[in-house]
Design an enzyme around this catalytic site. Structure first.
Site, PDB file in Angstrom:
ATOM      1  N   ASN A 184       0.832  -1.208   0.000  1.00 21.21           N
ATOM      2  CA  ASN A 184       0.000   0.000   0.000  1.00 21.21           C
ATOM      3  C   ASN A 184       0.856   1.243   0.000  1.00 21.21           C
ATOM      4  OD1 ASN A 184      -0.353   1.942   2.479  1.00 21.21           O
ATOM      5  ND2 ASN A 184       0.140  -0.068   3.351  1.00 21.21           N
TER       6      ASN A 184
ATOM      7  N   GLY B 150      -0.657   6.970   1.855  1.00 23.45           N
ATOM      8  CA  GLY B 150      -0.215   8.340   2.101  1.00 23.45           C
ATOM      9  C   GLY B 150      -0.986   9.042   3.195  1.00 23.45           C
TER      10      GLY B 150
ATOM     11  N   ASN C  98       2.514   7.130  15.290  1.00 24.26           N
ATOM     12  CA  ASN C  98       2.948   6.451  14.070  1.00 24.26           C
ATOM     13  C   ASN C  98       4.251   7.104  13.614  1.00 24.26           C
ATOM     14  OD1 ASN C  98       3.388   5.369  11.576  1.00 24.26           O
ATOM     15  ND2 ASN C  98       1.308   5.705  10.808  1.00 24.26           N
TER      16      ASN C  98
ATOM     17  N   CYS D  97       5.461   5.477   9.083  1.00 24.23           N
ATOM     18  CA  CYS D  97       4.766   5.364   7.795  1.00 24.23           C
ATOM     19  C   CYS D  97       5.773   5.525   6.655  1.00 24.23           C
ATOM     20  CB  CYS D  97       3.662   6.415   7.663  1.00 24.23           C
ATOM     21  SG  CYS D  97       2.888   6.351   6.033  1.00 24.23           S
TER      22      CYS D  97
ATOM     23  N   THR E 188      -4.072  -6.540   7.913  1.00 26.89           N
ATOM     24  CA  THR E 188      -4.435  -6.784   6.514  1.00 26.89           C
ATOM     25  C   THR E 188      -5.527  -7.843   6.341  1.00 26.89           C
ATOM     26  OG1 THR E 188      -2.220  -6.108   5.882  1.00 26.89           O
ATOM     27  CG2 THR E 188      -3.425  -7.417   4.274  1.00 26.89           C
TER      28      THR E 188
HETATM   29  C1  SIN Z   1      -0.507   4.915   4.744  1.00 27.73           C
HETATM   30  O1  SIN Z   1      -1.517   5.597   5.003  1.00 27.73           O
HETATM   31  O2  SIN Z   1       0.245   5.211   3.824  1.00 27.73           O
HETATM   32  C2  SIN Z   1      -0.192   3.709   5.577  1.00 27.73           C
HETATM   33  C3  SIN Z   1       0.059   4.053   6.982  1.00 27.73           C
HETATM   34  C4  SIN Z   1       1.334   3.538   7.533  1.00 27.73           C
HETATM   35  O3  SIN Z   1       2.002   2.701   6.926  1.00 27.73           O
HETATM   36  O4  SIN Z   1       1.701   3.956   8.632  1.00 27.73           O
END
Ligand code: SIN
Length: 309
Positions: free
Chosen positions: A71, A74, A129, A132, A270
């Site tokens: 994925n 973003g 987080n 990312c 997932t």
């Molecule tokens: C994303 O929104 O790109 C995924 C979030 C993440 O990997 O922390």
């Protein structure tokens, strides 16, 4: 043996069971209320929220592969204010134990967001987080640097109410995840969430280019389970904090594997896209599995080599 005590303590907060949803895989915890009760889970971890709404990355953003999912979302999200206005009251009303996943463009923004949160009820903790792989600013830049981790965690601890939990979500895309976990522990984190996605890339053979506009993307799903187990093991040997294991869980045996290598709780991610009720099923299955194995609590699955910290 009678029942099993599934409860898990992360810092000052007790969760009724150790099965949480992983950020970004179950929306804001309200999408499946016609199917299951989100309050039955240990906790719901929200899609990562930022101070202002984000539209996310250009398409394509997702590619399903043989053994996992790439994925490049973003951090698309409604923004902290809209979440507090439109989602949190409903979660609170339903009694959902909610952990807000937070991301920021610069270090100081985390504490500003948490300070804003203190004006609201209905949440039990935050998960920073710091990992990312899909954004230009923040994301992995923060999460690969122990100094930045210390700085961010310390600033958040200063504004976090004493009865809320502080989780720090780490990236596996480093030489030593243990060093990052130690930095988070030193600065006052209550738990380590381990791991975020593994950096990957998919190729379009027709265009002879990477599929994703940012080239790299985050890989999740069954393929990363052994990587996640290795990282949890590494972190469990380095810190005394509870670890929330994440990565490739699709069965109760996978949950047990995480408990053996040192996790005190897990997040299902997932696999929820294909089966949104999986986390709920795992709560029941975990209880049954622990009874079958003669364990009175999840902690009793922990490998003896790791000690009882
Ligand atoms: C994303 O929104 O790109 C995924 C979030 C993440 O990997 O922390």
């Amino acid at each position: 043996m009678k029942g099993v005590d599934l409860s898990v303590q992360l810092g000052p907060v007790t969760f009724a069971n150790p099965i949480f949803t992983a950020s970004g895989t179950w929306g804001y915890g309200l999408d499946f209320v016609d199917l299951v009760d989100p309050a039955a889970l240990g906790a719901v971890v929200t899609k990562t929220l930022t101070a202002v709404p984000r539209r996310g990355n250009p398409q394509p953003r997702v590619r399903e592969l043989r053994h996992g999912l790439l994925n490049s979302i973003g951090l698309e999200n409604v923004g902290l204010q809209a979440f507090l206005r439109e989602k949190l009251p409903a979660l609170r009303e339903r009694g959902v134990r909610t952990i807000l996943s937070l991301a920021a463009r610069e270090s100081g923004e985390f504490a500003t967001m948490v300070a804003e949160l203190t004006r609201h009820e209905g949440w039990q903790g935050v998960e920073l987080n710091l990992s990312c792989p899909n954004v230009a600013e923040g994301g992995l830049d923060f999460g690969r640097d122990p100094f930045r981790i210390r700085e961010i965690v310390d600033s958040v601890r200063q504004v976090l109410p004493a009865d809320r939990a502080l989780l720090v979500k780490l990236t596996p895309n480093v030489t030593s995840i243990a060093d990052l976990a130690v930095a988070a522990q030193d600065a006052g984190a209550h738990a380590i969430s381990c791991i975020n996605t593994v950096v990957g890339l998919e190729v379009d053979l027709e265009t002879r280019r990477p599929v994703f506009p940012r080239a790299f993307a985050g890989y999740s799903g069954p393929a990363i389970l052994p990587i996640a187990l290795a990282k949890v093991w590494e972190v469990a040997r380095a810190v005394d904090l509870p670890i929330v294991g994440i990565g490739g869980i699709s069965s109760v045996e996978d949950v047990l594997r995480f408990l053996v290598v040192g996790a005190g709780a897990v997040q299902v991610g997932t696999a929820l896209f294909a089966r949104p009720t999986l986390a709920h099923d795992l709560v029941k299955e975990l209880e049954e599995s622990l009874i079958t194995r003669g364990c009175a609590s999840p902690m009793q699955m922990r490998c003896e080599e790791l000690g009882r910290s």
